[in-house]
Enzyme design. Structure first.
Site, PDB file in Angstrom:
ATOM      1  N   TYR A 174       0.840  -1.195   0.000  1.00 11.95           N
ATOM      2  CA  TYR A 174       0.000   0.000   0.000  1.00 11.95           C
ATOM      3  C   TYR A 174       0.879   1.250   0.000  1.00 11.95           C
ATOM      4  O   TYR A 174       1.964   1.261   0.589  1.00 11.95           O
ATOM      5  CB  TYR A 174      -0.872   0.050   1.262  1.00 11.95           C
ATOM      6  CG  TYR A 174      -1.767  -1.142   1.465  1.00 11.95           C
ATOM      7  CD1 TYR A 174      -3.091  -1.118   1.045  1.00 11.95           C
ATOM      8  CD2 TYR A 174      -1.292  -2.297   2.103  1.00 11.95           C
ATOM      9  CE1 TYR A 174      -3.929  -2.206   1.249  1.00 11.95           C
ATOM     10  CE2 TYR A 174      -2.118  -3.391   2.309  1.00 11.95           C
ATOM     11  CZ  TYR A 174      -3.430  -3.344   1.880  1.00 11.95           C
ATOM     12  OH  TYR A 174      -4.250  -4.418   2.074  1.00 11.95           O
ATOM     13  N   GLN A 202     -10.018   5.465  -1.734  1.00 12.57           N
ATOM     14  CA  GLN A 202     -10.463   4.090  -1.522  1.00 12.57           C
ATOM     15  C   GLN A 202      -9.239   3.201  -1.308  1.00 12.57           C
ATOM     16  O   GLN A 202      -8.355   3.123  -2.162  1.00 12.57           O
ATOM     17  CB  GLN A 202     -11.315   3.539  -2.657  1.00 12.57           C
ATOM     18  CG  GLN A 202     -12.127   2.302  -2.266  1.00 12.57           C
ATOM     19  CD  GLN A 202     -13.104   2.581  -1.111  1.00 12.57           C
ATOM     20  OE1 GLN A 202     -13.561   3.700  -0.919  1.00 12.57           O
ATOM     21  NE2 GLN A 202     -13.415   1.565  -0.325  1.00 12.57           N
ATOM     22  N   LEU A 203      -9.212   2.567  -0.161  1.00  5.54           N
ATOM     23  CA  LEU A 203      -8.097   1.688   0.186  1.00  5.54           C
ATOM     24  C   LEU A 203      -7.894   0.663  -0.921  1.00  5.54           C
ATOM     25  O   LEU A 203      -8.829  -0.029  -1.324  1.00  5.54           O
ATOM     26  CB  LEU A 203      -8.395   0.978   1.511  1.00  5.54           C
ATOM     27  CG  LEU A 203      -7.287   0.028   2.000  1.00  5.54           C
ATOM     28  CD1 LEU A 203      -6.065   0.814   2.444  1.00  5.54           C
ATOM     29  CD2 LEU A 203      -7.808  -0.849   3.129  1.00  5.54           C
ATOM     30  N   HIS A 204      -6.641   0.572  -1.411  1.00  3.80           N
ATOM     31  CA  HIS A 204      -6.346  -0.382  -2.477  1.00  3.80           C
ATOM     32  C   HIS A 204      -4.948  -0.964  -2.297  1.00  3.80           C
ATOM     33  O   HIS A 204      -4.007  -0.264  -1.940  1.00  3.80           O
ATOM     34  CB  HIS A 204      -6.506   0.244  -3.862  1.00  3.80           C
ATOM     35  CG  HIS A 204      -5.735   1.517  -4.075  1.00  3.80           C
ATOM     36  ND1 HIS A 204      -6.182   2.739  -3.608  1.00  3.80           N
ATOM     37  CD2 HIS A 204      -4.564   1.768  -4.711  1.00  3.80           C
ATOM     38  CE1 HIS A 204      -5.324   3.686  -3.945  1.00  3.80           C
ATOM     39  NE2 HIS A 204      -4.321   3.128  -4.615  1.00  3.80           N
ATOM     40  N   LEU A 205      -4.857  -2.245  -2.555  1.00  2.00           N
ATOM     41  CA  LEU A 205      -3.604  -2.991  -2.482  1.00  2.00           C
ATOM     42  C   LEU A 205      -2.993  -3.070  -3.878  1.00  2.00           C
ATOM     43  O   LEU A 205      -3.661  -3.479  -4.832  1.00  2.00           O
ATOM     44  CB  LEU A 205      -3.880  -4.401  -1.952  1.00  2.00           C
ATOM     45  CG  LEU A 205      -2.705  -5.382  -1.956  1.00  2.00           C
ATOM     46  CD1 LEU A 205      -1.689  -5.011  -0.881  1.00  2.00           C
ATOM     47  CD2 LEU A 205      -3.203  -6.814  -1.739  1.00  2.00           C
TER      48      LEU A 205
END
Length: 707
Positions: free
Chosen positions: A598, A606-609
């Site tokens: 991350y 928006q949380l994104h890997l």
């Protein structure tokens, strides 16, 4: 004796013919609980018993224990039961819910009508069973709603039904009217509009109007009042402190640096009281209010005690328990200015007060903040006027937000002061000085432009911000629309490097991931996989041969700073999905090496890997920021994030200063003057990866290719 036995047998037989229900009616006085019961009892084919605390003791007010006893007896007789009490908090409901322990369903009907309606009904009615009517009723309704807790299924309810207006109530009445002795209703929660609602907006405004009405005789205190007093002492302040801010400018502020930055509470409370005492004489009749969410807040207790010792005017400096973004609508405390304990980037994100204020204020606050400043130093504050379009301005009457940054004493956060409280205390004093000086400037400015009756005045600075925002919309409109259209078609170009300075607020392109995560079905042309919790897409401007994103499908997870321990299972699922795609890619090309991780501070909401191969062969990788965001410690490996969240409840994040670092090879760490030369070197470099990447599965390679 024989007659008693016969009655007992008949009651048992009757009970076996009926699927019994206990229905808790939940609502303040005037919400229509008794009318609801009476309407159902008149026409229902099911045997019901109404348990009303106002009349349970031979027509007079009784106790909760008497209600429980009567309910148990009614159930033994085979009847279903309406509990006609206010039942506004979990504690008041708990004993009645236990009546369902023996196979009896427990329902809740929540009469969530507007506060104005309940107060008006209570004030105007006559001949009420509990004598709660006239002007005194308004005070009781107000007090009870301050501590309201909406019911949840996990309390033990099998069914909860919410009613927000007369039509909803009529529908609920019809449902229970038609319920035969052996009928059942579906389980679950029905009709709820907002699960976070705690108290109804506008109540204090209406309350001020109705309290002037003549009150009924106070002889014979009602049981409704008694039920309200069964709760512990309210955290709300006295009516004198709830006065109109048309004449009393008020600043509500959180304790700075004592949460995430871990400043010592005792030292912080000394500084708060010291600075409040210093500034109150400079503020005319204005008020300072220290706010915290927790009833057991240690900082509030310390400040209250120390202010009392110094004999500081408790009408002008006091503490308050509540949500700083809902002080008027939920607590009746009208503040025209609130302080935000922000981060140095002046960005939304993280947790606590900063995230809450940015969320409540919406994009208007981000736009207005960027007009004033892009970053903030510790010990400093910046005053941001809110445009009239801002939700905080409309709903809460807040005209200004003052961002303030205190010292960082948290050893687990970057740029901490290593427990140097000499420097830390100096910085915290500077922070409160800047905050109170900012509030003083607002008070002085607003005193020059008094409000007209029933009219809101927009300060010139707010109007300028609004006009700037409109100009920006016109300037960027066609560009942002094109970006959105391109995303829909799956052909989005990376326009972030065109030389134009992009706003640090969530612009259209920055919101694209959030839109995909929340509505993957609308983006079938870009979505590779999705489930209830995740969405997988290709990065639309990949920085390597293989570059994918695993998006979290959860609101209020904008980035790594928002992650907490309750999100651990989601992070584990994202990691697992990333590993699956790595395996798929390596089956196609065994030479590919991957990292999963991350960005400390995301460029898109928006949380994104990131699932990214380590070749970095891409035309989209154009500048130092791109390179360093994936090859410095700014990139947080997923395995480390999982461990940190598991052990400490949150992930560590690195400073954006790392993005300005030297261009170093991701293998040999040699330095290069520009991106073209770096790329040329990386393409031929066969050095071993740094040792830390070879540990803990940070680097994902097939055994024969891992160097």
């Amino acid at each position: 004796m024989e007659l008693q036995m016969e009655d007992s047998v008949m009651a048992k037989i009757e009970a076996e013919k009926t699927k019994q229900i206990v229905v808790l009616l939940i609502g303040p006085p005037g919400s229509g609980k008794s009318t609801f019961c009476d309407t159902v009892l008149r026409s229902s084919h099911r045997p019901w018993s109404r348990i009303c605390q106002d009349i349970i003791s031979n027509g007079k007010a009784g106790t909760k224990a008497q209600c429980l006893k009567m309910a148990i007896n009614s159930l033994k007789e085979g009847k279903s039961v309406f509990i006609d009490r206010c039942n506004l908090d979990r504690e008041q409901r708990s004993e009645f819910i236990k009546l369902g322990d023996h196979g009896i369903e427990v329902h809740a009907v929540v009469l969530e009508l507007p506060a104005q309606v309940c107060i008006s009904r209570s004030v105007k009615r006559t001949g009420h069973e509990g004598n709660l009517q006239g002007g005194r009723a308004a005070a009781v309704v107000n007090k009870m709603l301050q501590g309201k807790e909406l019911p949840k299924v996990n309390e033990g309810f099998s069914r909860i039904m919410f009613c927000y207006n007369d039509a909803d109530v009529e529908n609920a009445v019809n449902i229970y009217n038609k319920l035969g002795p052996m009928d059942t209703l579906p389980s679950g929660c029905f009709g709820q509009k907002n699960s976070d609602t705690k108290s109804q907006p506008g109540i204090m405004k209406f309350f001020k109007k109705v309290t002037a009405l003549p009150g009924a005789s106070s002889n014979g205190a009602t049981n409704t009042t008694r039920e309200a007093n069964e709760k512990t002492e309210s955290s709300r302040v006295s009516p004198a402190k709830l006065g109109s801010t048309d004449v009393v400018p008020t600043l509500a502020f959180p304790s700075i640096s004592t949460a995430d930055f871990q400043f010592d509470l005792d030292k912080a409370s000394d500084i708060i009281v010291e600075k409040a005492e210093e500034f109150l004489p400079k503020l005319g009749n204005a008020r300072l209010v220290l706010v915290d969410l927790s009833h057991g807040s240690k900082i509030l207790s310390l400040v209250k005690a120390k202010a009392s010792q110094k004999n500081i005017d408790s009408e002008r400096f006091f503490t308050f328990v509540g949500d700083i973004t809902k002080l008027r609508s939920e607590g009746g405390l009208h503040c025209n200015v609130i302080a935000n304990a922000t981060n140095w980037r002046l960005k939304a994100g993280g947790g606590g007060v900063n995230a809450a204020i940015f969320k409540a204020a919406g994009p208007d606050l981000e736009t207005a903040t960027r007009v004033r400043a892009n970053t903030l130093l510790p010990g400093k504050a910046v005053v941001v006027p809110l445009p009239s379009t801002c939700p905080l301005h409309n709903a809460e009457g807040i005209t200004h937000v003052i961002h303030v940054l205190g010292p960082n004493m948290n050893p687990n956060r970057p740029d901490n002061l290593n427990n140097d409280y000499t420097k830390g205390s100096k910085t915290l004093r500077e922070a409160y000085t800047s905050l109170f000086e900012g509030f003083q400037s607002v008070v002085q400015d607003q005193s020059k432009f008094p409000k007209r009756s029933n009219q809101t005045t927009i300060p010139d600075s707010c109007q300028n911000i609004k006009e700037d925002s409109e100009r920006n919309k016109k300037f960027k409109g066609s560009q942002d629309k094109a970006l959105a259209d391109n995303l829909e078609s799956g052909s989005l170009e990376d326009t972030r490097d065109c030389g134009q300075k992009v706003s640090k607020g969530w612009s259209t392109w920055a919101l694209a991931l959030h839109s995909i995560a929340m509505h993957p079905e609308r983006h079938e042309n870009v979505v590779l996989e999705y489930s209830d919790n995740i969405v997988v897409i290709n990065d639309q401007y990949p920085k390597a041969r293989k570059h994918m994103l695993v998006l979290a499908r959860q609101e209020n997870l904008d980035g790594l700073e928002d992650v907490r321990k309750e999100n651990l299972q989601l992070l584990q699922e994202m990691h697992k999905v990333g590993l699956k795609w790595v395996d798929r890619f390596q089956n196609e090309d065994a030479s590919l090496i991957f990292r999963l991780g991350y960005h400390s501070v995301p460029s898109m909401r928006q949380l994104h890997l990131h699932v990214i191969s380590q070749d970095f062969e891409s035309d989209s990788l154009k500048n130092k920021k791109h390179w360093n965001s994936f090859t410095s410690s700014f990139f947080r490996d997923s395995v480390d994030v999982l461990e940190e969240v598991k052990n400490q409840g949150k992930a560590n994040v690195a400073s954006e200063d790392l993005l300005k670092g030297e261009l170093r090879c991701n293998r040999c760490r040699s330095v290069h003057p520009n991106i073209p030369k770096l790329k040329s070197h990386v393409k031929s470099c066969r050095s071993q990866f740094p040792d830390h990447l070879l540990q803990s599965n940070r680097l994902l390679a097939r055994p024969e290719t891992k160097e």
